[in-house]
Design a protein around this motif. Sequence first.
Motif, PDB file in Angstrom:
ATOM      1  N   GLU A 157       0.871  -1.187   0.000  1.00 13.83           N
ATOM      2  CA  GLU A 157       0.000   0.000   0.000  1.00 13.83           C
ATOM      3  C   GLU A 157       0.896   1.221   0.000  1.00 13.83           C
ATOM      4  O   GLU A 157       1.886   1.280   0.743  1.00 13.83           O
ATOM      5  CB  GLU A 157      -0.881   0.004   1.254  1.00 13.83           C
ATOM      6  N   ILE A 158       0.550   2.207  -0.818  1.00 14.07           N
ATOM      7  CA  ILE A 158       1.385   3.414  -0.925  1.00 14.07           C
ATOM      8  C   ILE A 158       0.503   4.658  -0.838  1.00 14.07           C
ATOM      9  O   ILE A 158      -0.684   4.599  -1.119  1.00 14.07           O
ATOM     10  CB  ILE A 158       2.210   3.420  -2.241  1.00 14.07           C
ATOM     11  N   PRO A 159       1.111   5.793  -0.466  1.00 14.17           N
ATOM     12  CA  PRO A 159       0.323   7.039  -0.410  1.00 14.17           C
ATOM     13  C   PRO A 159      -0.097   7.491  -1.810  1.00 14.17           C
ATOM     14  O   PRO A 159       0.435   7.001  -2.816  1.00 14.17           O
ATOM     15  CB  PRO A 159       1.283   8.049   0.224  1.00 14.17           C
ATOM     16  N   ASN A 160      -1.022   8.438  -1.838  1.00 13.58           N
ATOM     17  CA  ASN A 160      -1.584   8.913  -3.097  1.00 13.58           C
ATOM     18  C   ASN A 160      -0.648   9.894  -3.802  1.00 13.58           C
ATOM     19  O   ASN A 160      -0.940  11.078  -3.914  1.00 13.58           O
ATOM     20  CB  ASN A 160      -2.944   9.565  -2.820  1.00 13.58           C
ATOM     21  N   LYS A 161       0.500   9.367  -4.245  1.00 12.13           N
ATOM     22  CA  LYS A 161       1.475  10.180  -4.982  1.00 12.13           C
ATOM     23  C   LYS A 161       1.923   9.390  -6.193  1.00 12.13           C
ATOM     24  O   LYS A 161       1.998   8.151  -6.137  1.00 12.13           O
ATOM     25  CB  LYS A 161       2.692  10.464  -4.098  1.00 12.13           C
ATOM     26  N   PHE A 162       2.256  10.081  -7.264  1.00 10.11           N
ATOM     27  CA  PHE A 162       2.606   9.431  -8.526  1.00 10.11           C
ATOM     28  C   PHE A 162       3.974   8.749  -8.439  1.00 10.11           C
ATOM     29  O   PHE A 162       4.943   9.334  -7.957  1.00 10.11           O
ATOM     30  CB  PHE A 162       2.612  10.480  -9.643  1.00 10.11           C
TER      31      PHE A 162
ATOM     32  N   TYR B 176      10.345   5.012  -7.949  1.00  9.21           N
ATOM     33  CA  TYR B 176      10.605   6.408  -7.592  1.00  9.21           C
ATOM     34  C   TYR B 176       9.283   7.150  -7.465  1.00  9.21           C
ATOM     35  O   TYR B 176       8.301   6.814  -8.125  1.00  9.21           O
ATOM     36  CB  TYR B 176      11.441   7.084  -8.688  1.00  9.21           C
ATOM     37  N   GLN B 177       9.304   8.193  -6.627  1.00 11.57           N
ATOM     38  CA  GLN B 177       8.104   8.987  -6.390  1.00 11.57           C
ATOM     39  C   GLN B 177       8.336  10.411  -6.908  1.00 11.57           C
ATOM     40  O   GLN B 177       9.449  10.937  -6.791  1.00 11.57           O
ATOM     41  CB  GLN B 177       7.866   9.022  -4.880  1.00 11.57           C
ATOM     42  N   LEU B 178       7.264  10.996  -7.447  1.00 15.81           N
ATOM     43  CA  LEU B 178       7.337  12.364  -7.953  1.00 15.81           C
ATOM     44  C   LEU B 178       7.787  13.312  -6.842  1.00 15.81           C
ATOM     45  O   LEU B 178       7.221  13.283  -5.743  1.00 15.81           O
ATOM     46  CB  LEU B 178       5.966  12.789  -8.484  1.00 15.81           C
ATOM     47  N   LYS B 179       8.782  14.126  -7.137  1.00  9.97           N
ATOM     48  CA  LYS B 179       9.285  15.093  -6.135  1.00  9.97           C
ATOM     49  C   LYS B 179       8.333  16.288  -6.079  1.00  9.97           C
ATOM     50  O   LYS B 179       7.960  16.807  -7.131  1.00  9.97           O
ATOM     51  CB  LYS B 179      10.675  15.546  -6.527  1.00  9.97           C
TER      52      LYS B 179
END
Length: 177
Positions: free
Chosen positions: A149-154, A173-176
Amino acid sequence: MNEIRLHDKIFVPFISADEISRAVRRLARQVRKDVTDNPVFITVLKGGFVFAADFAKHYDGPAEFDFIRVKSYRNTQSSGIVEILLDITADIRDREIYVLEDIVDTGNTLGTILDMIYKHRPKSVKIVSLFFKPEAYKKDYPVHFVGLEIPNKFIVGYGLDYNELGRNLKDVYQLKT
Ligand code: IMP
Ligand code: MG
């Protein structure tokens, strides 16, 4: 792991290849225990191709594979409109179906996929998603097996893209912001 640039955006390291690998192996074991028949694994392209390949290598039992392709994303926002680009080709009537998804976000794509599959009257359909964003999910269908499960980030990597780049990254990788 360092920051990377894809097109106009910067992404920061988020989930390592090792952690992803552990989640994939855990899913393969959980699904193996759940299966009662020869299942058909339906992979959702393009994003699911890396996950499906690793899942297949760790799935220890008889299995068949099919592929569908749908498209919903424009840039980093779910568009809400899901196009079918490749439909089911296997005979899945009365079969046990497991859908292999890279990620379930709003659930719009899942809705379209389930409609496509149920038309063929399978015995059962369960969803296996490597990543799940619970805060973004707007539907009621159960997501039966979730890797992480991951937070609502791209995010990008391990099959997931930003406008077609980033699918071949082995880490996520997550959008900065
Ligand atoms: P949904 O229809 O909003 O659930 O989105 C599902 C599809 O959008 C996934 O199968 C992915 O192809 C894509 N997607 C959703 N979230 C992300 C993300 O964080 N990064 C890259 N693609 C994503
Ligand atoms: Mg996908």
